[in-house]
Design an enzyme around this catalytic site. Structure first.
Site, short mmCIF file in Angstrom:
data_model
loop_
_atom_site.label_atom_id
_atom_site.label_comp_id
_atom_site.label_asym_id
_atom_site.label_seq_id
_atom_site.Cartn_x
_atom_site.Cartn_y
_atom_site.Cartn_z
N HIS A 191 -1.87 3.04 -6.36
CA HIS A 191 -2.77 1.91 -6.15
C HIS A 191 -2.91 1.07 -7.41
CE1 HIS A 191 -5.34 -0.03 -3.26
NE2 HIS A 191 -6.33 -0.13 -4.15
N ARG A 230 0.87 -1.18 0.00
CA ARG A 230 0.00 0.00 0.00
C ARG A 230 0.90 1.23 0.00
NH1 ARG A 230 -2.08 -3.54 3.95
NH2 ARG A 230 -4.15 -4.35 3.44
N TYR A 276 -9.61 -10.03 -8.03
CA TYR A 276 -8.70 -10.41 -9.11
C TYR A 276 -9.08 -11.73 -9.78
CZ TYR A 276 -5.83 -6.83 -6.93
OH TYR A 276 -5.37 -5.65 -6.40
N LYS A 329 -2.10 -2.61 7.86
CA LYS A 329 -3.34 -2.25 8.53
C LYS A 329 -3.48 -3.03 9.83
CE LYS A 329 -6.38 -0.65 4.83
NZ LYS A 329 -7.66 -0.88 4.13
N ARG A 382 -0.11 -1.29 -7.44
CA ARG A 382 -0.38 -2.40 -6.50
C ARG A 382 -1.28 -3.43 -7.19
NH1 ARG A 382 -1.21 -4.00 -0.94
NH2 ARG A 382 -3.40 -4.30 -0.38
N HIS A 441 -4.07 -8.64 2.82
CA HIS A 441 -5.52 -8.67 2.96
C HIS A 441 -5.90 -9.61 4.10
CE1 HIS A 441 -6.29 -7.44 -1.51
NE2 HIS A 441 -6.03 -6.40 -0.74
#
Length: 321
Positions: free
Chosen positions: A259, A163, A294, A187, A262, A285
């Site tokens: 992004h 990110r 994806y 995150k 990414r 994730h």
């Protein structure tokens, strides 16, 4: 009475936000988004003479319907509903409500947009332009350093799929001399390891050599320090430099962002045979459902495999015998 109800709502929401921050490591932006969404929710409840503590399922449905009438996209309504659900699950678990009025509410139907992706050739063109900028004749020292920093940012981003917030806040020690992996804090304050390819290591070595020549590396704890002031390079500054580079490479600036790179990292890995679970881990994730945007890449790869490898993929040359 309305004042007391308002204060009661605020107390419950603050308790919920404290839990998100303490137990889930919620970032400032996440907490701010929850706070804003729930403030709008309680304002509508208050206008109808209701509170968080006594709202019914019909009250929640009325709020969601109001959002749609106000022009909110399905994705935004779904995000608001997620915040409300999490609030009521928390209140139920804490014994502050005897029921969960959000439990039976279905979210709005919405299609998930496919991510914008650059082709491998377009990424190569972007990287080649960045490398060429470093070697421009009569390039001033600071200009060369900026070009090397941008090339390094690109190589690391495309090699790791970080990110942009993770990338620009990498600490200086992330670039240890013989490092093959980066330790990334993502995150929820969770750490993960991502591998570095040879191109990224070379770009990092060249950039750090120029940074050392400038004398700036001893004054900062960041791998990508800001040259104008203390602190690290900002996401916004990187995005602006990337769009300028895209224009120089003959790509549409609107098509290129950190992004998007990414997404390119993930899509190109999957197209070349990577497992979806591996890509999930590399991207950081928490839920495989996030990575499943994806799956269109996997579907295209499977079609190609059948077309190219199945004995009947191209059709038989002769008629049936």
């Amino acid at each position: 009475m309305a004042r007391s109800a308002k204060n009661s709502d605020q107390v419950l929401i603050e308790l919920f936000l404290d839990m998100i921050a303490a137990e889930r490591g919620g970032a400032k932006n996440t907490l701010a988004a929850y706070s804003s969404d729930l403030a709008d929710f309680t304002a509508e409840l208050g206008a109808a003479g209701r509170t968080v503590a006594d709202a019914s399922t019909d009250d929640l449905r009325a709020h969601l319907s109001s959002l749609s009438k106000r022009g909110f996209a399905a994705s935004s309504v779904a995000r608001r509903l997620s915040a409300i659900r999490q609030l009521y699950r928390f209140l139920y678990a804490e014994g502050r409500r005897g029921d969960d009025p959000s439990a039976v509410i279905e979210g709005p139907k919405r299609g998930r947009a496919l991510p914008k992706v650059l082709s491998i050739a377009e990424v190569d063109r972007l990287l080649a332009t960045a490398r060429a900028d470093i070697e421009k004749p009569e390039q001033p020292r600071l200009g060369r350093l900026r070009a090397a920093r941008l090339a390094c940012l690109l190589e690391v981003l495309y090699a790791t799929g970080l990110r942009v917030s993770e990338l620009v806040t990498l600490p200086a020690f992330a670039a240890e001399r013989h490092a093959r992996m980066l330790i990334v804090r993502g995150k929820g304050n969770k750490e993960r390891m991502v591998p570095l390819n040879e191109a990224a290591k070379v770009a990092m070595r060249d950039y750090l050599a120029l940074l050392a020549e400038s004398g700036r590396h001893q004054k900062t704890k960041w791998l990508f320090p800001s040259f104008g002031e203390d602190g690290h390079l900002t996401r916004q500054h990187f995005a602006r430099e990337l769009k300028a580079l895209a224009a120089a490479a003959g790509l549409r600036p609107a098509q290129v962002s950190p992004h998007v790179l990414r997404h390119a990292f993930a899509s190109h890995l999957l197209h070349n045979g990577a497992d979806l679970r591996v890509v999930q881990t590399l991207l950081g994730h928490a839920d495989i459902s996030t990575t499943q945007i994806y799956t269109h890449v996997l579907e295209e790869r499977l079609k190609s495999l059948v077309r190219d490898l199945h004995p009947l993929g191209q059709g038989e040359q002769g008629g049936p015998t």
